[in-house]
Design an enzyme around this catalytic site. Sequence first.
Site, PDB file in Angstrom:
ATOM      1  N   LYS A   1       0.857  -1.193   0.000  1.00 35.08           N
ATOM      2  CA  LYS A   1       0.000   0.000   0.000  1.00 35.08           C
ATOM      3  C   LYS A   1       0.889   1.236   0.000  1.00 35.08           C
ATOM      4  O   LYS A   1       1.510   1.574   0.995  1.00 35.08           O
ATOM      5  CB  LYS A   1      -0.910   0.038   1.231  1.00 35.08           C
ATOM      6  CG  LYS A   1      -2.015   1.063   1.008  1.00 35.08           C
ATOM      7  CD  LYS A   1      -2.529   1.720   2.253  1.00 35.08           C
ATOM      8  CE  LYS A   1      -2.017   3.088   2.538  1.00 35.08           C
ATOM      9  NZ  LYS A   1      -2.053   4.097   1.488  1.00 35.08           N
TER      10      LYS A   1
ATOM     11  N   THR B   1       0.550   7.132  13.515  1.00 39.51           N
ATOM     12  CA  THR B   1      -0.070   6.039  12.755  1.00 39.51           C
ATOM     13  C   THR B   1       0.499   4.695  13.238  1.00 39.51           C
ATOM     14  O   THR B   1      -0.227   3.711  13.346  1.00 39.51           O
ATOM     15  CB  THR B   1       0.181   6.211  11.245  1.00 39.51           C
ATOM     16  OG1 THR B   1      -0.109   7.551  10.875  1.00 39.51           O
ATOM     17  CG2 THR B   1      -0.677   5.281  10.432  1.00 39.51           C
ATOM     18  N   GLY B   2       1.777   4.667  13.545  1.00 39.55           N
ATOM     19  CA  GLY B   2       2.410   3.426  14.021  1.00 39.55           C
ATOM     20  C   GLY B   2       1.747   2.894  15.283  1.00 39.55           C
ATOM     21  O   GLY B   2       1.517   1.692  15.438  1.00 39.55           O
TER      22      GLY B   2
ATOM     23  N   GLU C   1       8.721   1.296  11.492  1.00 36.53           N
ATOM     24  CA  GLU C   1       9.825   2.253  11.294  1.00 36.53           C
ATOM     25  C   GLU C   1       9.192   3.626  11.345  1.00 36.53           C
ATOM     26  O   GLU C   1       8.500   4.026  10.405  1.00 36.53           O
ATOM     27  CB  GLU C   1      10.494   2.018   9.927  1.00 36.53           C
ATOM     28  CG  GLU C   1      11.146   0.663   9.767  1.00 36.53           C
ATOM     29  CD  GLU C   1      12.418   0.506  10.592  1.00 36.53           C
ATOM     30  OE1 GLU C   1      12.871   1.496  11.202  1.00 36.53           O
ATOM     31  OE2 GLU C   1      12.941  -0.615  10.639  1.00 36.53           O
TER      32      GLU C   1
ATOM     33  N   CYS D   1      13.526  10.329   7.542  1.00 37.94           N
ATOM     34  CA  CYS D   1      13.313   9.963   8.941  1.00 37.94           C
ATOM     35  C   CYS D   1      14.590  10.131   9.740  1.00 37.94           C
ATOM     36  O   CYS D   1      14.571  10.560  10.879  1.00 37.94           O
ATOM     37  CB  CYS D   1      12.812   8.531   9.031  1.00 37.94           C
ATOM     38  SG  CYS D   1      13.902   7.366   8.211  1.00 37.94           S
TER      39      CYS D   1
HETATM   40  P1  NAD Z   1       1.916   8.394   7.594  1.00 36.73           P
HETATM   41  O1  NAD Z   1       1.951   7.728   8.926  1.00 36.73           O
HETATM   42  O2  NAD Z   1       0.975   9.513   7.408  1.00 36.73           O
HETATM   43  O3  NAD Z   1       1.589   7.349   6.438  1.00 36.73           O
HETATM   44  C1  NAD Z   1       2.402   6.243   6.145  1.00 36.73           C
HETATM   45  C2  NAD Z   1       1.581   5.195   5.399  1.00 36.73           C
HETATM   46  O4  NAD Z   1       0.583   4.679   6.281  1.00 36.73           O
HETATM   47  C3  NAD Z   1       0.833   5.730   4.181  1.00 36.73           C
HETATM   48  O5  NAD Z   1       0.817   4.739   3.169  1.00 36.73           O
HETATM   49  C4  NAD Z   1      -0.571   5.942   4.736  1.00 36.73           C
HETATM   50  O6  NAD Z   1      -1.574   5.922   3.746  1.00 36.73           O
HETATM   51  C5  NAD Z   1      -0.695   4.754   5.671  1.00 36.73           C
HETATM   52  N1  NAD Z   1      -1.689   4.929   6.750  1.00 36.73           N
HETATM   53  C6  NAD Z   1      -2.186   6.085   7.257  1.00 36.73           C
HETATM   54  N2  NAD Z   1      -3.090   5.817   8.223  1.00 36.73           N
HETATM   55  C7  NAD Z   1      -3.159   4.463   8.338  1.00 36.73           C
HETATM   56  C8  NAD Z   1      -3.893   3.576   9.180  1.00 36.73           C
HETATM   57  N3  NAD Z   1      -4.751   4.032  10.107  1.00 36.73           N
HETATM   58  N4  NAD Z   1      -3.703   2.242   9.037  1.00 36.73           N
HETATM   59  C9  NAD Z   1      -2.820   1.765   8.126  1.00 36.73           C
HETATM   60  N5  NAD Z   1      -2.102   2.555   7.291  1.00 36.73           N
HETATM   61  C10 NAD Z   1      -2.266   3.885   7.406  1.00 36.73           C
HETATM   62  O7  NAD Z   1       3.431   8.852   7.297  1.00 36.73           O
HETATM   63  P2  NAD Z   1       3.974   9.760   6.109  1.00 36.73           P
HETATM   64  O8  NAD Z   1       3.613  11.181   6.401  1.00 36.73           O
HETATM   65  O9  NAD Z   1       3.632   9.163   4.785  1.00 36.73           O
HETATM   66  O10 NAD Z   1       5.571   9.568   6.284  1.00 36.73           O
HETATM   67  C11 NAD Z   1       6.371  10.404   7.056  1.00 36.73           C
HETATM   68  C12 NAD Z   1       6.713   9.736   8.356  1.00 36.73           C
HETATM   69  O11 NAD Z   1       7.380   8.510   8.117  1.00 36.73           O
HETATM   70  C13 NAD Z   1       7.689  10.561   9.180  1.00 36.73           C
HETATM   71  O12 NAD Z   1       7.288  10.538  10.525  1.00 36.73           O
HETATM   72  C14 NAD Z   1       9.011   9.818   9.017  1.00 36.73           C
HETATM   73  O13 NAD Z   1       9.944   9.992  10.048  1.00 36.73           O
HETATM   74  C15 NAD Z   1       8.538   8.404   8.934  1.00 36.73           C
HETATM   75  N6  NAD Z   1       9.569   7.575   8.316  1.00 36.73           N
HETATM   76  C16 NAD Z   1      10.247   6.672   9.094  1.00 36.73           C
HETATM   77  C17 NAD Z   1      11.268   5.905   8.536  1.00 36.73           C
HETATM   78  C18 NAD Z   1      12.041   4.912   9.360  1.00 36.73           C
HETATM   79  O14 NAD Z   1      12.686   4.047   8.776  1.00 36.73           O
HETATM   80  N7  NAD Z   1      12.015   4.997  10.669  1.00 36.73           N
HETATM   81  C19 NAD Z   1      11.581   6.051   7.182  1.00 36.73           C
HETATM   82  C20 NAD Z   1      10.861   6.977   6.426  1.00 36.73           C
HETATM   83  C21 NAD Z   1       9.844   7.727   7.004  1.00 36.73           C
END
Ligand code: NAD
Length: 478
Positions: free
Chosen positions: A173, A230-231, A248, A282
Amino acid sequence: MWIDGEEVESPSGEQMPVLDPATEEPVDSVPKGTRDDARRAIDAAEDAFERGKWSDPYDSRERGRILARFVELVRNQEDSLSVLLTREHGKVLSESVSEIRSLENTFEYYAGFGGKIFGSITYTRYGKDPLELKVARKPIGVCASIVPFNFPISLFAWKVAPALIAGNCVVVKPASTTPLTEIMMVRLLAKAGVPKGVINLVTGPGGTIGEELVTNRKVAKVAFTGSTETGKRILQLASNSIKKVTLELGGSDPAIVMGSADIESAASALFTGRFRNTGQACNAVKRVFVEKSVGEKLTARLSQLIAEVRLGPGLDRSSTMGPLNSAEQLRIVESMVEDAKARKAKVLAGGSRPVNIKKGFFYQPTLLTDVNDDARILNEECFGPALPVVEVEDLGEAIEKANMTRYGLGASIWTKDEGERRRAENEMKAGMLFVNYRPFSTPEAPFGGVKDSGLGRELGFEGLNEYLETVSIRTYMG
Ligand code: NAD
């Protein structure tokens, strides 16, 4: 979308536009999938896992050959894939090229595990009874890969490559703003020989498609990269069906610069570490703690480097920094800088949107000093091109401030002093430490954080392990 080896629309008929962040014009649109679409993809993956040949232990090397073939197909299309990635994401072309190459690198690394995933056999007596103890390493089943917008292609690879080489079937996704290049990757995987049902992709909102993937009992593992908020929701939802989860999440990585450091190298690494990908990484350097004696020298050099940035559309080869990915990201970064300014931070560079660019989600690379400890930019994740530099008295104060946030993804230290390096290794609370080097990732090194930055690891052998089940078989040999 890609389900069971075919390109499909959603029966809902609804579409979601994908915007070019540099022009705010549509690049394309993708289906707004529903829970039913996600279920169809999961069912196809389960069917392929249970009845197909992909998970056959005898075919591990064949899986490796197919992944290697995929790498060749991607290599042959690097130029067009990079342009597409820039159009949907905004990053400058050179960054898109390096992201496509990072996918090649990760797939090449995991393709090398073909034929090399093995368990062990040992023998014992249970009382007087002779026993053979076999430990087998098996694929898990259906794996969901939920990908964020910032590095859609690298992070697709971190999840899909280890899942596939281990013999699993996958449903991807993508983030809603960056699905297009991932769709191309799935097509190329199929072209390389990944059988139908083994790789699937559904587009649509996280709250529906994403949550179906997380709650569906047929999904054995969820690999999620995204925000900490979201995590946390995903971890809660996944607990209903006890599945493997790797998270992550966000970071607010500190960098410590000591008086003994090579300031020129530190400044150029901090500059790249903060501003590449328009600050949307990130493990970007998000806070700097510098020993007072070298504070001014460091900020002066950082200001020079920032002055050389050419902000503009990613497709324009003279641009060195593109826009943020969305209006929402722009708004968040802007509000964090405004908050720091309201608390009397000094703006050494940038500090606002550019006045000369009228369209697109652009923000000037920004350097802040005299930032109040309570400023949001020192406590929350700033996912954009703004860097706060804080002067400290000594290493003790630097480590204390570095460890202050709820995050613990990466951290870095710049020093020539062996004792300071060792102290940082022992006391920094982070999943990754970079010493006299800018933050980076490579397939050989496990990637991931502690505290609110995540759970589990991607990349390296540890990353492969997350896609394997350990089964022990105890056989009576009498
Ligand atoms: P996000 O949490 O908004 O979305 C990430 C993904 O999750 C998207 O595909 C989104 O559609 C999906 N999603 C959203 N709500 C959901 C739910 N309730 N259930 C399941 N899936 C859902 O994050 P973003 O804004 O796309 O990305 C930026 C974030 O990602 C930053 O916080 C960044 O630090 C983090 N990030 C972490 C790493 C790492 O390896 N630690 C790497 C890259 C980005």
